[in-house]
Design an enzyme around this catalytic site. Structure first.
Site, short mmCIF file in Angstrom:
data_model
loop_
_atom_site.label_atom_id
_atom_site.label_comp_id
_atom_site.label_asym_id
_atom_site.label_seq_id
_atom_site.Cartn_x
_atom_site.Cartn_y
_atom_site.Cartn_z
CG ASP A 1 -0.25 0.08 2.57
OD1 ASP A 1 1.00 0.21 2.76
OD2 ASP A 1 -1.01 0.01 3.51
CB CYS B 1 0.92 -2.52 4.91
SG CYS B 1 0.58 -3.95 5.99
CB THR C 1 1.45 -3.09 11.38
OG1 THR C 1 0.23 -3.59 10.56
CG2 THR C 1 1.17 -1.62 11.96
CG HIS D 1 9.65 -25.95 11.59
ND1 HIS D 1 9.87 -25.89 13.03
CD2 HIS D 1 10.89 -26.27 11.10
CE1 HIS D 1 10.97 -26.36 13.33
NE2 HIS D 1 11.48 -26.80 12.08
CG HIS E 1 8.41 -29.39 9.69
ND1 HIS E 1 8.29 -28.96 11.08
CD2 HIS E 1 9.88 -29.75 9.82
CE1 HIS E 1 9.39 -29.14 11.89
NE2 HIS E 1 10.33 -29.60 10.85
#
Length: 150
Positions: free
Chosen positions: A7, A64, A66, A97, A132
């Protein structure tokens, strides 16, 4: 190939990561945003995630403020396993993993040097498979059916 999306807030960090990719000869495509003007992150998270799930990109990097909004939006797409990167160890483990195919970074949370270290680690870490794989298959089952078979 790596797909990138951001963004307006993540645009500047995305540009730095593009420089990193170009210096290393890593193929990429950028689905936007194309400038620092206000842009809504779900649009670009969806564009990038669809390229990954359609097999047109191997993995995706999202940017972005955060990293959280991008990660939440990308994870709505069936087949996406996106995490927010905050440091290299978790980025490596998300690959080893969890076979994460997308990584979201928050420009307001981590600095440029840390972001590049996270990206470098994430791009250069392979999925370990084996024990995994069962867990990744279980994650996929949740996405496909909404639950787990006991």
């Amino acid at each position: 190939m790596i797909v990138l999306g951001s963004d307006h807030a993540g645009y500047s960090l995305k540009r730095k990561v593009i420089e990193y990719l170009e210096e290393r000869g890593i193929e990429y495509t950028d689905v936007g945003a194309d400038e620092c003007e206000r842009a809504e992150y779900p649009v670009f998270a969806l564009k990038a995630a669809r390229l990954v799930t359609d097999g047109l990109a191997d993995r995706g990097l999202l940017f972005c403020g955060t990293g959280m909004g991008m990660s939440i939006a990308a994870n709505k797409v069936k087949g996406i396993r996106c995490v927010v990167g905050s440091e290299p160890y978790s980025a490596a483990m998300s690959r080893k993993h969890n076979d994460c195919n997308m990584l979201a970074l928050g420009v307001r949370v981590i600095g440029e040097k840390m972001a590049l270290a996270i990206v470098d680690t994430w791009l250069n870490t392979d999925f370990e498979g084996e024990r995994h794989q069962k867990r990744v298959d279980m994650i996929t089952e949740i996405q496909d059916t909404g639950g787990l078979e006991s």
